[in-house]
Design a protein around this motif. Structure first.
Motif, PDB file in Angstrom:
ATOM      1  N   UNK A   1      22.622 -10.273  38.818  1.00 16.64           N
ATOM      2  CA  UNK A   1      21.348 -10.441  38.100  1.00 16.64           C
ATOM      3  C   UNK A   1      20.780  -9.118  37.593  1.00 16.64           C
ATOM      4  N   UNK A   2      20.920  -8.067  38.360  1.00 12.63           N
ATOM      5  CA  UNK A   2      20.425  -6.756  37.926  1.00 12.63           C
ATOM      6  C   UNK A   2      21.211  -6.251  36.726  1.00 12.63           C
ATOM      7  N   UNK A   3      22.536  -6.451  36.734  1.00 11.99           N
ATOM      8  CA  UNK A   3      23.359  -6.039  35.598  1.00 11.99           C
ATOM      9  C   UNK A   3      23.005  -6.844  34.354  1.00 11.99           C
ATOM     10  N   UNK A   4      22.801  -8.133  34.514  1.00 15.23           N
ATOM     11  CA  UNK A   4      22.434  -8.982  33.382  1.00 15.23           C
ATOM     12  C   UNK A   4      21.092  -8.548  32.812  1.00 15.23           C
ATOM     13  N   UNK A   5      20.137  -8.229  33.685  1.00 11.89           N
ATOM     14  CA  UNK A   5      18.823  -7.777  33.241  1.00 11.89           C
ATOM     15  C   UNK A   5      18.935  -6.468  32.486  1.00 11.89           C
ATOM     16  N   UNK A   6      19.776  -5.536  32.954  1.00  8.43           N
ATOM     17  CA  UNK A   6      19.953  -4.244  32.283  1.00  8.43           C
ATOM     18  C   UNK A   6      20.543  -4.439  30.894  1.00  8.43           C
ATOM     19  N   UNK A   7      21.461  -5.392  30.733  1.00  8.47           N
ATOM     20  CA  UNK A   7      22.063  -5.637  29.431  1.00  8.47           C
ATOM     21  C   UNK A   7      21.083  -6.297  28.471  1.00  8.47           C
ATOM     22  N   UNK A   8      20.074  -6.987  28.976  1.00 12.54           N
ATOM     23  CA  UNK A   8      19.089  -7.663  28.144  1.00 12.54           C
ATOM     24  C   UNK A   8      17.804  -6.868  28.014  1.00 12.54           C
ATOM     25  N   UNK A   9      17.903  -5.566  28.161  1.00 12.64           N
ATOM     26  CA  UNK A   9      16.744  -4.696  28.051  1.00 12.64           C
ATOM     27  C   UNK A   9      16.166  -4.819  26.644  1.00 12.64           C
ATOM     28  N   UNK A  10      14.864  -4.984  26.510  1.00 11.07           N
ATOM     29  CA  UNK A  10      14.254  -5.138  25.184  1.00 11.07           C
ATOM     30  C   UNK A  10      14.509  -3.925  24.291  1.00 11.07           C
ATOM     31  N   UNK A  11      14.571  -4.189  22.998  1.00 10.63           N
ATOM     32  CA  UNK A  11      14.708  -3.113  22.030  1.00 10.63           C
ATOM     33  C   UNK A  11      13.499  -2.193  22.134  1.00 10.63           C
ATOM     34  N   UNK A  12      13.741  -0.915  22.077  1.00 10.36           N
ATOM     35  CA  UNK A  12      12.662   0.078  22.111  1.00 10.36           C
ATOM     36  C   UNK A  12      12.231   0.396  20.687  1.00 10.36           C
ATOM     37  N   UNK A  13      10.999   0.818  20.528  1.00  9.35           N
ATOM     38  CA  UNK A  13      10.526   1.288  19.229  1.00  9.35           C
ATOM     39  C   UNK A  13      11.388   2.470  18.817  1.00  9.35           C
ATOM     40  N   UNK A  14      11.842   2.469  17.571  1.00 10.20           N
ATOM     41  CA  UNK A  14      12.796   3.491  17.142  1.00 10.20           C
ATOM     42  C   UNK A  14      12.910   3.475  15.627  1.00 10.20           C
ATOM     43  N   UNK A  15      13.199   4.624  15.051  1.00 14.35           N
ATOM     44  CA  UNK A  15      13.555   4.720  13.641  1.00 14.35           C
ATOM     45  C   UNK A  15      15.072   4.689  13.561  1.00 14.35           C
ATOM     46  N   UNK A  16      15.596   3.857  12.685  1.00 10.93           N
ATOM     47  CA  UNK A  16      17.038   3.766  12.478  1.00 10.93           C
ATOM     48  C   UNK A  16      17.352   4.491  11.171  1.00 10.93           C
ATOM     49  N   UNK A  17      17.684   5.783  11.272  1.00 10.31           N
ATOM     50  CA  UNK A  17      17.938   6.602  10.091  1.00 10.31           C
ATOM     51  C   UNK A  17      19.180   6.103   9.363  1.00 10.31           C
ATOM     52  N   UNK A  18      19.037   5.866   8.062  1.00  6.21           N
ATOM     53  CA  UNK A  18      20.126   5.316   7.266  1.00  6.21           C
ATOM     54  C   UNK A  18      21.385   6.177   7.368  1.00  6.21           C
ATOM     55  N   UNK A  19      21.223   7.470   7.335  1.00  4.68           N
ATOM     56  CA  UNK A  19      22.369   8.391   7.385  1.00  4.68           C
ATOM     57  C   UNK A  19      23.129   8.292   8.705  1.00  4.68           C
TER      58      UNK A  19
END
Length: 136
Positions: free
Chosen positions: A13-31
């Motif tokens: 369950x802990x491993x499954x929870x770690x894999x389903x960690x919510x997306x963090x706020x982030x800039x996805x630089x095109x380059x």
């Protein structure tokens, strides 16, 4: 190091929870987005994961060469938004022929059949935002 089945059952369950960690706020630089080449077409994965509520989202960019399609008409359980940045797309949504010019947006509801082809003389570039996930 050996792990018993009991210890493993406590870790899963802990491993499954770690894999389903919510997306963090982030800039996805095109380059920085890796390019995947498929014949004359290109794509870039942008993001993929759950929101803080567990709702699955995925986003990618596709570039189609003139006359090309990413794949045949299809349908799936999740909803999609298609945002056309450049070019012209012709396609089908539930048997209806559609045409999109740059700046157009298409919403594709769950299980609606859809497909696209670049109908222009230049590359067509669009973003797909997938909302929800396929059942396992």
């Amino acid at each position: 190091m050996s792990i018993s089945r009991r210890e493993l059952s406590l870790l899963l369950p802990a491993l499954a929870q770690a894999q389903n960690k919510p997306l963090a706020s982030k800039v996805f630089a095109y380059a920085d987005l890796p390019v995947k080449i498929n014949g004359e077409n290109r794509s870039r994965a942008i993001l993929n994961g759950p929101t803080h509520t567990g709702y699955a989202i995925e986003m990618h960019e596709t570039e189609l060469a003139p006359g090309q399609a990413p794949h045949g008409a299809h349908h799936h359980v999740h909803d999609e938004l298609l945002i056309l940045r450049e070019g012209t797309l012709e396609g089908v949504i539930n048997g209806q022929n559609v045409r999109m010019d740059a700046g157009s947006v298409a919403y594709l509801s769950s299980n609606d059949e859809h497909g696209w082809r670049n109908a222009g003389a230049t590359r067509a570039r669009y973003y797909i935002l997938t909302l929800g996930r396929e059942p396992k």
